[in-house]
Design a protein around this motif. Structure first.
Motif, PDB file in Angstrom:
ATOM      1  N   THR A  57       0.836  -1.198   0.000  1.00 20.21           N
ATOM      2  CA  THR A  57       0.000   0.000   0.000  1.00 20.21           C
ATOM      3  C   THR A  57       0.868   1.244   0.000  1.00 20.21           C
ATOM      4  OG1 THR A  57      -1.728  -1.159   1.231  1.00 20.21           O
ATOM      5  CG2 THR A  57      -1.824   1.247   1.231  1.00 20.21           C
ATOM      6  N   GLU A  58       0.523   2.180  -0.849  1.00 17.14           N
ATOM      7  CA  GLU A  58       1.238   3.447  -0.899  1.00 17.14           C
ATOM      8  C   GLU A  58       0.366   4.527  -0.268  1.00 17.14           C
ATOM      9  OE1 GLU A  58       3.987   4.537  -4.152  1.00 17.14           O
ATOM     10  OE2 GLU A  58       2.470   6.074  -4.626  1.00 17.14           O
ATOM     11  N   VAL A  59       0.919   5.209   0.723  1.00 23.37           N
ATOM     12  CA  VAL A  59       0.210   6.296   1.398  1.00 23.37           C
ATOM     13  C   VAL A  59       0.848   7.607   0.964  1.00 23.37           C
ATOM     14  CG1 VAL A  59      -0.444   7.297   3.613  1.00 23.37           C
ATOM     15  CG2 VAL A  59      -0.344   4.807   3.355  1.00 23.37           C
ATOM     16  N   ARG A  60       0.036   8.452   0.373  1.00 24.32           N
ATOM     17  CA  ARG A  60       0.514   9.732  -0.155  1.00 24.32           C
ATOM     18  C   ARG A  60      -0.090  10.878   0.651  1.00 24.32           C
ATOM     19  NH1 ARG A  60      -1.081   8.260  -6.448  1.00 24.32           N
ATOM     20  NH2 ARG A  60       0.458   6.576  -6.743  1.00 24.32           N
ATOM     21  N   ILE A  61       0.778  11.754   1.137  1.00 24.11           N
ATOM     22  CA  ILE A  61       0.333  12.930   1.893  1.00 24.11           C
ATOM     23  C   ILE A  61       1.041  14.139   1.286  1.00 24.11           C
ATOM     24  CG2 ILE A  61      -0.058  13.883   4.193  1.00 24.11           C
ATOM     25  CD1 ILE A  61       0.889  11.002   5.191  1.00 24.11           C
ATOM     26  N   PRO A  62       0.581  14.559   0.105  1.00 22.23           N
ATOM     27  CA  PRO A  62       1.273  15.656  -0.563  1.00 22.23           C
ATOM     28  C   PRO A  62       1.090  16.973   0.189  1.00 22.23           C
ATOM     29  CG  PRO A  62      -0.779  15.083  -1.720  1.00 22.23           C
ATOM     30  CD  PRO A  62      -0.560  14.031  -0.662  1.00 22.23           C
ATOM     31  N   PRO A  63       2.137  17.836   0.166  1.00 21.02           N
ATOM     32  CA  PRO A  63       3.383  17.669  -0.585  1.00 21.02           C
ATOM     33  C   PRO A  63       4.532  17.116   0.247  1.00 21.02           C
ATOM     34  CG  PRO A  63       3.223  19.910   0.184  1.00 21.02           C
ATOM     35  CD  PRO A  63       2.004  19.204   0.717  1.00 21.02           C
ATOM     36  N   TYR A  64       4.246  16.469   1.382  1.00 19.74           N
ATOM     37  CA  TYR A  64       5.302  16.185   2.342  1.00 19.74           C
ATOM     38  C   TYR A  64       5.782  14.748   2.427  1.00 19.74           C
ATOM     39  CZ  TYR A  64       3.894  20.797   4.047  1.00 19.74           C
ATOM     40  OH  TYR A  64       3.584  22.135   4.148  1.00 19.74           O
ATOM     41  N   ALA A  65       4.950  13.766   2.155  1.00 21.89           N
ATOM     42  CA  ALA A  65       5.374  12.393   2.436  1.00 21.89           C
ATOM     43  C   ALA A  65       4.691  11.384   1.534  1.00 21.89           C
ATOM     44  CB  ALA A  65       5.081  12.044   3.904  1.00 21.89           C
ATOM     45  N   VAL A  66       5.444  10.330   1.217  1.00 23.70           N
ATOM     46  CA  VAL A  66       4.927   9.126   0.563  1.00 23.70           C
ATOM     47  C   VAL A  66       5.608   7.948   1.248  1.00 23.70           C
ATOM     48  CG1 VAL A  66       4.726   7.783  -1.552  1.00 23.70           C
ATOM     49  CG2 VAL A  66       4.634  10.279  -1.655  1.00 23.70           C
ATOM     50  N   VAL A  67       4.825   6.988   1.741  1.00 27.62           N
ATOM     51  CA  VAL A  67       5.410   5.805   2.362  1.00 27.62           C
ATOM     52  C   VAL A  67       4.727   4.545   1.837  1.00 27.62           C
ATOM     53  CG1 VAL A  67       6.110   6.988   4.489  1.00 27.62           C
ATOM     54  CG2 VAL A  67       3.855   5.895   4.376  1.00 27.62           C
ATOM     55  N   GLN A  68       5.462   3.455   1.876  1.00 29.51           N
ATOM     56  CA  GLN A  68       4.941   2.131   1.550  1.00 29.51           C
ATOM     57  C   GLN A  68       4.708   1.384   2.864  1.00 29.51           C
ATOM     58  OE1 GLN A  68       4.698   0.847  -1.755  1.00 29.51           O
ATOM     59  NE2 GLN A  68       5.323   2.813  -2.627  1.00 29.51           N
ATOM     60  N   CYS A  69       3.592   0.681   2.960  1.00 26.73           N
ATOM     61  CA  CYS A  69       3.292  -0.042   4.190  1.00 26.73           C
ATOM     62  C   CYS A  69       2.330  -1.192   3.898  1.00 26.73           C
ATOM     63  CB  CYS A  69       2.680   0.901   5.234  1.00 26.73           C
ATOM     64  SG  CYS A  69       1.161   1.709   4.707  1.00 26.73           S
ATOM     65  N   VAL A  70       2.003  -1.960   4.916  1.00 30.43           N
ATOM     66  CA  VAL A  70       1.038  -3.066   4.915  1.00 30.43           C
ATOM     67  C   VAL A  70       1.591  -4.290   4.164  1.00 30.43           C
ATOM     68  CG1 VAL A  70      -1.310  -3.822   4.426  1.00 30.43           C
ATOM     69  CG2 VAL A  70      -0.886  -1.438   5.057  1.00 30.43           C
ATOM     70  N   GLU A  71       1.551  -5.419   4.854  1.00 25.84           N
ATOM     71  CA  GLU A  71       2.021  -6.677   4.262  1.00 25.84           C
ATOM     72  C   GLU A  71       1.190  -7.047   3.044  1.00 25.84           C
ATOM     73  OE1 GLU A  71       1.953  -9.710   7.194  1.00 25.84           O
ATOM     74  OE2 GLU A  71       3.775  -9.000   8.199  1.00 25.84           O
ATOM     75  N   GLY A  72       1.833  -7.734   2.111  1.00 26.47           N
ATOM     76  CA  GLY A  72       1.147  -8.175   0.899  1.00 26.47           C
ATOM     77  C   GLY A  72       2.067  -8.067  -0.292  1.00 26.47           C
ATOM     78  N   PRO A  73       1.541  -8.362  -1.482  1.00 29.14           N
ATOM     79  CA  PRO A  73       2.361  -8.277  -2.690  1.00 29.14           C
ATOM     80  C   PRO A  73       2.956  -6.881  -2.844  1.00 29.14           C
ATOM     81  CG  PRO A  73       0.265  -9.338  -3.145  1.00 29.14           C
ATOM     82  CD  PRO A  73       0.169  -8.784  -1.762  1.00 29.14           C
ATOM     83  N   ARG A  74       4.244  -6.826  -3.101  1.00 30.80           N
ATOM     84  CA  ARG A  74       4.928  -5.539  -3.200  1.00 30.80           C
ATOM     85  C   ARG A  74       4.800  -4.971  -4.601  1.00 30.80           C
ATOM     86  NH1 ARG A  74       8.088  -2.118  -0.792  1.00 30.80           N
ATOM     87  NH2 ARG A  74       9.815  -1.097  -1.852  1.00 30.80           N
ATOM     88  N   HIS A  75       4.448  -3.690  -4.663  1.00 31.34           N
ATOM     89  CA  HIS A  75       4.341  -2.990  -5.931  1.00 31.34           C
ATOM     90  C   HIS A  75       5.729  -2.534  -6.376  1.00 31.34           C
ATOM     91  CE1 HIS A  75       3.168  -0.110  -8.948  1.00 31.34           C
ATOM     92  NE2 HIS A  75       3.840   0.825  -8.295  1.00 31.34           N
ATOM     93  N   THR A  76       6.057  -2.691  -7.657  1.00 36.56           N
ATOM     94  CA  THR A  76       7.376  -2.306  -8.154  1.00 36.56           C
ATOM     95  C   THR A  76       7.344  -1.250  -9.244  1.00 36.56           C
ATOM     96  OG1 THR A  76       7.353  -4.177  -9.703  1.00 36.56           O
ATOM     97  CG2 THR A  76       8.435  -4.515  -7.561  1.00 36.56           C
ATOM     98  N   ARG A  77       6.310  -1.211 -10.086  1.00 39.53           N
ATOM     99  CA  ARG A  77       6.271  -0.182 -11.124  1.00 39.53           C
ATOM    100  C   ARG A  77       4.832   0.094 -11.537  1.00 39.53           C
ATOM    101  NH1 ARG A  77       9.380  -2.600 -16.243  1.00 39.53           N
ATOM    102  NH2 ARG A  77      10.946  -2.831 -14.588  1.00 39.53           N
ATOM    103  N   GLY A  78       4.629   1.250 -12.165  1.00 37.99           N
ATOM    104  CA  GLY A  78       3.287   1.622 -12.595  1.00 37.99           C
ATOM    105  C   GLY A  78       2.453   2.116 -11.428  1.00 37.99           C
ATOM    106  N   THR A  79       1.155   2.185 -11.622  1.00 33.24           N
ATOM    107  CA  THR A  79       0.243   2.663 -10.585  1.00 33.24           C
ATOM    108  C   THR A  79       0.051   1.593  -9.515  1.00 33.24           C
ATOM    109  OG1 THR A  79      -0.939   4.013 -12.201  1.00 33.24           O
ATOM    110  CG2 THR A  79      -2.054   3.566 -10.117  1.00 33.24           C
ATOM    111  N   PRO A  80       0.294   1.907  -8.252  1.00 29.19           N
ATOM    112  CA  PRO A  80       0.124   0.908  -7.201  1.00 29.19           C
ATOM    113  C   PRO A  80      -1.331   0.442  -7.123  1.00 29.19           C
ATOM    114  CG  PRO A  80       1.303   2.847  -6.394  1.00 29.19           C
ATOM    115  CD  PRO A  80       0.762   3.199  -7.736  1.00 29.19           C
ATOM    116  N   PRO A  81      -1.572  -0.840  -6.800  1.00 27.27           N
ATOM    117  CA  PRO A  81      -2.947  -1.338  -6.707  1.00 27.27           C
ATOM    118  C   PRO A  81      -3.684  -0.841  -5.465  1.00 27.27           C
ATOM    119  CG  PRO A  81      -1.398  -3.045  -6.084  1.00 27.27           C
ATOM    120  CD  PRO A  81      -0.576  -1.903  -6.602  1.00 27.27           C
ATOM    121  N   ASN A  82      -2.942  -0.439  -4.437  1.00 26.77           N
ATOM    122  CA  ASN A  82      -3.542   0.038  -3.192  1.00 26.77           C
ATOM    123  C   ASN A  82      -2.959   1.413  -2.861  1.00 26.77           C
ATOM    124  OD1 ASN A  82      -4.854  -2.657  -2.381  1.00 26.77           O
ATOM    125  ND2 ASN A  82      -2.705  -3.208  -2.628  1.00 26.77           N
TER     126      ASN A  82
END
Length: 265
Positions: A195-220
């Motif tokens: 899961t990608e959590v976006r808090i513009p303009p200050y932060a983007v983090v990846q979290c939550v167990e599961g399939p890891r996103h590597t390219r393109g638009t994240p599914p979560n």
């Protein structure tokens, strides 16, 4: 690089200090305008009045002085990201001190001016690497000052909620540091890369167990603004309410952050 091996975010001590003092100055300017009736008004923090909330905001800086008066730990055994979850244990002592401080200082502006002077003097006298015995373990002074941005941003928002029209501004750098620390704390609490959590303009983090996103638009994907994020992370806003009110955009089967919030209470 796996989530567990990501390098910890760093903060520039000079910018953090400036942000803390700027936000504290914003609060001081607003407190000078408060009437006795406004100071006696209730807040969303249990039985605290605005006067007690203001006293507690001062404690965000006096905490540094108090910890510097303690013996320095022999080694660092805490992490900055441990701080949000660790402070709940101090809640009763914090409340008692806020009530006592409010009762002891009839002139809140003079009290806050003295708090600011002592805080600045202490920072001038000690290096950023000086260890402090915090509730999250031994942390460097420079790291602990970052946590002061969280205290000031969160309680500035509480003050604005308690006094309609007060509109104390949030210093941009203080809000940025607060947002980033709480976002990184989420990633530490719910490690993973699904899961990608976006808090513009200050932060983007990846979290939550599961399939890891590597390219393109994240599914979560979760996206929200900084103040909504701060309110979610501190329990001022409930996750279902923020989603229902469209203050949060959440897409994907792993985009529900409700089980991990709040981070700080």
């Amino acid at each position: 690089m796996s989530p567990a091996r990501k390098r910890a975010r760093t903060y520039d001590p000079a910018r953090t200090r400036a942000a803390v003092l700027a936000q504290f100055g914003n609060v001081r300017a607003a407190v000078r305008t408060l009437t006795p009736e406004q100071l006696a008004a209730p807040t969303r923090l249990g039985d605290w009045t605005v006067r007690e909330l203001v006293a507690h905001i001062g404690m965000a800086l006096t905490a540094v002085e108090r910890l510097l008066d303690e013996p320095e730990p022999a080694r660092q055994d805490g992490r900055l990201l441990d701080w949000p979850s660790a402070i709940a244990a101090d809640a009763d002592a914090i409340a008692a001190t806020a009530h006592r401080t409010a009762a002891d200082h009839s002139d809140l502006d003079a009290h806050l001016a003295d708090v600011e002077r002592r805080f600045t003097a202490r920072l001038d006298a000690h290096p950023g690497g000086r260890l402090l015995p915090t509730s999250a373990g031994a942390l460097p002074l420079a790291d602990y000052v970052v946590t002061r941005t969280v205290e000031l941003v969160v309680h500035t928002d509480d003050l604005n909620a308690a006094v309609p029209g007060l509109d104390v501004p949030h210093d941009r750098q203080a809000l940025a540091a607060c947002t980033r620390l709480l976002a990184d704390a989420l990633a530490a609490k719910a490690p993973g890369g699904s899961t990608e959590v976006r808090i513009p303009p200050y932060a983007v983090v990846q979290c939550v167990e599961g399939p890891r996103h590597t390219r393109g638009t994240p599914p979560n994907v979760v996206e929200t603004d900084p103040l909504t994020w701060v309110r979610l992370a501190t329990g001022r806003t409930a996750w279902p309410d923020a989603v229902a009110d469209a203050r949060v955009s959440a897409s994907g089967e792993r985009a529900d952050l409700g089980p991990y919030l709040p981070l700080l209470t």
